[in-house]
Design a protein around this motif. Structure first.
Motif, PDB file in Angstrom:
ATOM      1  N   MET A   1       1.678   6.968  -7.068  1.00  0.00           N
ATOM      2  CA  MET A   1       2.675   6.099  -7.697  1.00  0.00           C
ATOM      3  C   MET A   1       2.624   4.703  -7.078  1.00  0.00           C
ATOM      4  SD  MET A   1       6.162   8.342  -8.248  1.00  0.00           S
ATOM      5  CE  MET A   1       6.389   8.667  -6.490  1.00  0.00           C
ATOM      6  N   ILE A   2       3.118   3.740  -7.829  1.00  0.00           N
ATOM      7  CA  ILE A   2       3.252   2.379  -7.331  1.00  0.00           C
ATOM      8  C   ILE A   2       4.662   1.861  -7.632  1.00  0.00           C
ATOM      9  CG2 ILE A   2       0.807   1.953  -7.821  1.00  0.00           C
ATOM     10  CD1 ILE A   2       1.860  -0.015 -10.055  1.00  0.00           C
ATOM     11  N   VAL A   3       5.040   0.790  -6.956  1.00  0.00           N
ATOM     12  CA  VAL A   3       6.270   0.080  -7.309  1.00  0.00           C
ATOM     13  C   VAL A   3       5.933  -0.819  -8.492  1.00  0.00           C
ATOM     14  CG1 VAL A   3       8.040  -1.521  -6.554  1.00  0.00           C
ATOM     15  CG2 VAL A   3       7.075   0.109  -4.921  1.00  0.00           C
ATOM     16  N   SER A   4       6.466  -0.516  -9.649  1.00  0.00           N
ATOM     17  CA  SER A   4       6.140  -1.285 -10.854  1.00  0.00           C
ATOM     18  C   SER A   4       7.139  -2.405 -11.129  1.00  0.00           C
ATOM     19  CB  SER A   4       6.060  -0.356 -12.071  1.00  0.00           C
ATOM     20  OG  SER A   4       7.299   0.310 -12.274  1.00  0.00           O
ATOM     21  N   HIS A   5       8.330  -2.307 -10.531  1.00  0.00           N
ATOM     22  CA  HIS A   5       9.329  -3.362 -10.726  1.00  0.00           C
ATOM     23  C   HIS A   5      10.227  -3.428  -9.501  1.00  0.00           C
ATOM     24  CE1 HIS A   5      11.583  -6.192 -13.279  1.00  0.00           C
ATOM     25  NE2 HIS A   5      12.643  -5.764 -12.606  1.00  0.00           N
ATOM     26  N   LEU A   6      10.605  -4.662  -9.135  1.00  0.00           N
ATOM     27  CA  LEU A   6      11.507  -4.886  -8.005  1.00  0.00           C
ATOM     28  C   LEU A   6      12.628  -5.815  -8.436  1.00  0.00           C
ATOM     29  CD1 LEU A   6      12.183  -4.704  -4.936  1.00  0.00           C
ATOM     30  CD2 LEU A   6      10.763  -6.746  -4.632  1.00  0.00           C
ATOM     31  N   LEU A 271      -9.718  -2.888   7.547  1.00  0.00           N
ATOM     32  CA  LEU A 271     -10.591  -1.925   6.889  1.00  0.00           C
ATOM     33  C   LEU A 271     -10.083  -0.502   7.087  1.00  0.00           C
ATOM     34  CD1 LEU A 271     -14.011  -3.493   7.940  1.00  0.00           C
ATOM     35  CD2 LEU A 271     -13.006  -3.538   5.658  1.00  0.00           C
ATOM     36  N   TRP A 272      -9.691  -0.178   8.316  1.00  0.00           N
ATOM     37  CA  TRP A 272      -9.187   1.173   8.587  1.00  0.00           C
ATOM     38  C   TRP A 272      -7.930   1.452   7.764  1.00  0.00           C
ATOM     39  CZ3 TRP A 272     -10.858   5.400  11.323  1.00  0.00           C
ATOM     40  CH2 TRP A 272      -9.923   6.425  11.519  1.00  0.00           C
ATOM     41  N   SER A 273      -7.010   0.476   7.705  1.00  0.00           N
ATOM     42  CA  SER A 273      -5.751   0.668   6.981  1.00  0.00           C
ATOM     43  C   SER A 273      -5.995   0.905   5.495  1.00  0.00           C
ATOM     44  CB  SER A 273      -4.840  -0.545   7.180  1.00  0.00           C
ATOM     45  OG  SER A 273      -4.476  -0.681   8.529  1.00  0.00           O
ATOM     46  N   LEU A 274      -6.969   0.204   4.925  1.00  0.00           N
ATOM     47  CA  LEU A 274      -7.280   0.396   3.509  1.00  0.00           C
ATOM     48  C   LEU A 274      -7.849   1.783   3.239  1.00  0.00           C
ATOM     49  CD1 LEU A 274      -8.822  -3.090   2.681  1.00  0.00           C
ATOM     50  CD2 LEU A 274      -6.737  -2.140   1.688  1.00  0.00           C
ATOM     51  N   LEU A 275      -8.498   2.366   4.244  1.00  0.00           N
ATOM     52  CA  LEU A 275      -9.100   3.697   4.095  1.00  0.00           C
ATOM     53  C   LEU A 275      -8.160   4.820   4.494  1.00  0.00           C
ATOM     54  CD1 LEU A 275     -12.558   2.827   5.706  1.00  0.00           C
ATOM     55  CD2 LEU A 275     -12.189   3.343   3.286  1.00  0.00           C
ATOM     56  N   GLU A 276      -7.025   4.461   5.111  1.00  0.00           N
ATOM     57  CA  GLU A 276      -6.198   5.442   5.804  1.00  0.00           C
ATOM     58  C   GLU A 276      -5.395   6.350   4.882  1.00  0.00           C
ATOM     59  OE1 GLU A 276      -3.823   5.216  10.011  1.00  0.00           O
ATOM     60  OE2 GLU A 276      -3.452   3.647   8.540  1.00  0.00           O
ATOM     61  N   GLY A 277      -5.078   5.932   3.682  1.00  0.00           N
ATOM     62  CA  GLY A 277      -4.251   6.763   2.817  1.00  0.00           C
ATOM     63  C   GLY A 277      -4.110   6.170   1.433  1.00  0.00           C
ATOM     64  N   ASP A 278      -3.111   6.652   0.695  1.00  0.00           N
ATOM     65  CA  ASP A 278      -2.890   6.152  -0.664  1.00  0.00           C
ATOM     66  C   ASP A 278      -1.462   5.649  -0.859  1.00  0.00           C
ATOM     67  OD1 ASP A 278      -1.525   8.526  -0.553  1.00  0.00           O
ATOM     68  OD2 ASP A 278      -2.627   9.496  -2.188  1.00  0.00           O
ATOM     69  N   SER A 279      -0.743   5.407   0.244  1.00  0.00           N
ATOM     70  CA  SER A 279       0.630   4.921   0.150  1.00  0.00           C
ATOM     71  C   SER A 279       0.657   3.409  -0.012  1.00  0.00           C
ATOM     72  CB  SER A 279       1.411   5.318   1.408  1.00  0.00           C
ATOM     73  OG  SER A 279       0.818   4.742   2.558  1.00  0.00           O
ATOM     74  N   LEU A 280       1.829   2.864  -0.297  1.00  0.00           N
ATOM     75  CA  LEU A 280       2.011   1.425  -0.413  1.00  0.00           C
ATOM     76  C   LEU A 280       1.630   0.755   0.904  1.00  0.00           C
ATOM     77  CD1 LEU A 280       3.111  -1.152  -1.807  1.00  0.00           C
ATOM     78  CD2 LEU A 280       5.390  -0.464  -1.036  1.00  0.00           C
ATOM     79  N   LEU A 281       0.738  -0.230   0.837  1.00  0.00           N
ATOM     80  CA  LEU A 281       0.260  -0.940   2.024  1.00  0.00           C
ATOM     81  C   LEU A 281       0.697  -2.403   1.950  1.00  0.00           C
ATOM     82  CD1 LEU A 281      -1.455  -1.116   4.614  1.00  0.00           C
ATOM     83  CD2 LEU A 281      -3.463  -1.508   3.161  1.00  0.00           C
ATOM     84  N   LEU A 282       1.349  -2.872   3.016  1.00  0.00           N
ATOM     85  CA  LEU A 282       1.833  -4.243   3.112  1.00  0.00           C
ATOM     86  C   LEU A 282       0.975  -4.986   4.127  1.00  0.00           C
ATOM     87  CD1 LEU A 282       5.626  -3.333   3.493  1.00  0.00           C
ATOM     88  CD2 LEU A 282       4.367  -3.684   1.346  1.00  0.00           C
ATOM     89  N   SER A 308     -10.814   4.090  -5.924  1.00  0.00           N
ATOM     90  CA  SER A 308     -10.977   5.471  -5.455  1.00  0.00           C
ATOM     91  C   SER A 308      -9.677   6.065  -4.935  1.00  0.00           C
ATOM     92  CB  SER A 308     -12.043   5.525  -4.349  1.00  0.00           C
ATOM     93  OG  SER A 308     -11.684   4.693  -3.258  1.00  0.00           O
ATOM     94  N   ARG A 309      -8.704   5.209  -4.523  1.00  0.00           N
ATOM     95  CA  ARG A 309      -7.488   5.722  -3.898  1.00  0.00           C
ATOM     96  C   ARG A 309      -6.219   5.425  -4.682  1.00  0.00           C
ATOM     97  NH1 ARG A 309     -11.145   4.771  -0.273  1.00  0.00           N
ATOM     98  NH2 ARG A 309     -11.404   6.169   1.504  1.00  0.00           N
ATOM     99  N   ARG A 310      -6.299   4.563  -5.698  1.00  0.00           N
ATOM    100  CA  ARG A 310      -5.123   4.199  -6.491  1.00  0.00           C
ATOM    101  C   ARG A 310      -3.981   3.740  -5.583  1.00  0.00           C
ATOM    102  NH1 ARG A 310      -4.959   5.758 -11.694  1.00  0.00           N
ATOM    103  NH2 ARG A 310      -2.694   6.026 -11.627  1.00  0.00           N
ATOM    104  N   ARG A 311      -4.331   2.968  -4.572  1.00  0.00           N
ATOM    105  CA  ARG A 311      -3.351   2.527  -3.587  1.00  0.00           C
ATOM    106  C   ARG A 311      -2.839   1.140  -3.928  1.00  0.00           C
ATOM    107  NH1 ARG A 311      -4.076   2.564   3.014  1.00  0.00           N
ATOM    108  NH2 ARG A 311      -1.842   2.766   3.405  1.00  0.00           N
TER     109      ARG A 311
END
Length: 384
Positions: A1-6, A271-282, A308-311
């Protein structure tokens, strides 16, 4: 999932925010316009939802109290409000919607309390506080259901989403001199002081796979770097990263992270953070300490990782190089403009002049960043 609206009211710099968000979102604005404060909306929700050491009262306290969070422009209406919509992708129907309203007691302990807490699943509302029990016991309104595992079972997906939010603004000196500093590690380690521990916690197979990808990228970005390896100190057991650089003497080029450059450390953490998971990354200004040529490739690299991660990745930046990619859509950029009544937030594509120039072939960096420049910046050179 993503945040689609704030949607936000009276949060720090902002009297009002109401914007759609994309899978990849860039946040640009002048210094002190509120880029970090916008990202902090999501950190705030994470701090409420996290299972250990979280909760509404602590999340507010850690930010200096509600009076420090509330916008200075909120003179007549002191309520702070946050509403987040979650969907599978940008433009798709909402799966969840979470809304929170906050005020401060006018007397007594002046605690923050809920004016409302609401949850929708699809189009159906499944939570609407205050409830009858809240009216009978006002102390209940000092806590959200988001933080209470015994009452949030119906919307546990939202809880897990917020708990997984990741923030990174790696400060190389904290990582390089972690052993010497031996200072208190901030909760959630936003500045990367405990980054090596994060690497160490990954299981061996996952760690090797991620470091292999990171190594390929670093070999392109860092001159003479040949190999990246994870190791532990034989005496203390502390984790380390070491890199082998090409050298005329075999095996003479190994260096540990305390010898890495600032740019190498920041790129490694990114680079590590982008590979680390699929949660919202700030990501806070990822371009710092990096060569402009590397920065110009960050946007397409983030995009390739997302496939590949839909992050979802939210990036605050001042960098023209970061925004040179012609594939960046105007809808992927939020422009922050300070005014006397708080900072305005607009999607770049919704500004007619910007949209016309983007459609004419200009890049986001060429069109949007000049709008963030202080009008009297040239006066700095005249100071004596």
């Amino acid at each position: 999932m993503i945040v689609s609206h704030l949607s936000v009211k009276n949060w720090r710099n902002f009297q009002h925010i109401d914007v759609d968000l994309r899978e990849r979102q860039f946040i640009v604005g002048a210094n002190a316009s509120g880029k970090s404060n916008l990202l902090d909306v999501f950190r705030f929700l994470r701090d409420i939802a996290k299972p250990e050491g979280g909760g509404l009262q602590k999340a507010v306290k850690d930010r200096g109290g509600l009076s420090k969070i509330r916008s200075l422009a909120a003179r007549r209406d002191p309520e702070i409000a946050i509403e987040v919509t979650l969907a599978d992708a940008a433009g798709e129907p909402p799966i969840w919607r979470y809304a929170l309203g906050l005020r401060q007691e006018t007397r007594g302990y002046r605690q923050p309390y809920l004016t409302y807490e609401r949850v929708w699943k699809g189009k159906s509302q499944i939570l609407d506080r205050p409830q009858k029990e809240d009216e009978q016991d006002r102390d209940r309104l000092t806590q959200t259901f988001l933080e209470q595992i015994n009452v949030n079972v119906e919307f546990r997906d939202i809880v897990r989403f917020f708990q997984a939010v990741t923030y990174l603004h790696l400060v190389p000196q904290l990582l390089r001199f972690a052993d010497s500093i031996q200072g208190r590690l901030l909760e959630d380690d936003p500045f990367g002081q405990g980054f090596l521990e994060r690497v160490a916690k990954a299981n061996e197979k996952t760690r090797r796979s991620r470091l292999s990808t990171v190594q390929k990228a670093l070999k392109i970005a860092v001159p003479q770097l040949e190999q990246l390896a994870f190791t532990r100190d034989t005496v203390t057991g502390r984790p380390h990263l070491q890199a082998l650089y090409s050298h005329w003497r075999p095996n003479a080029g190994w260096q540990r992270e305390d010898q890495f450059s600032d740019g190498t450390l920041r790129l490694l953490g990114l680079l590590w953070s982008l590979l680390e998971g699929d949660s919202l990354l700030l990501l806070e200004e990822p371009e710092l300490s990096l060569n402009a040529g590397i920065v110009s490739q960050l946007a397409p690299f983030i995009s390739s990782m997302q496939r590949s991660r839909r992050r979802q990745v939210l990036v605050s930046t001042h960098s023209d190089a970061l925004l040179t990619e012609r594939g960046i859509d105007g809808r992927e950029v939020l422009l922050l403009t300070p005014t006397k009544e708080g900072t305005e937030v607009k999607v770049a594509a919704d500004i007619e002049e910007v949209r016309i120039l983007l459609e004419s072939g200009f890049t986001v960096g060429e069109v949007v960043l000049p709008r963030t420049k202080p009008s009297d910046a040239e006066q700095l050179s005249l100071l004596k």
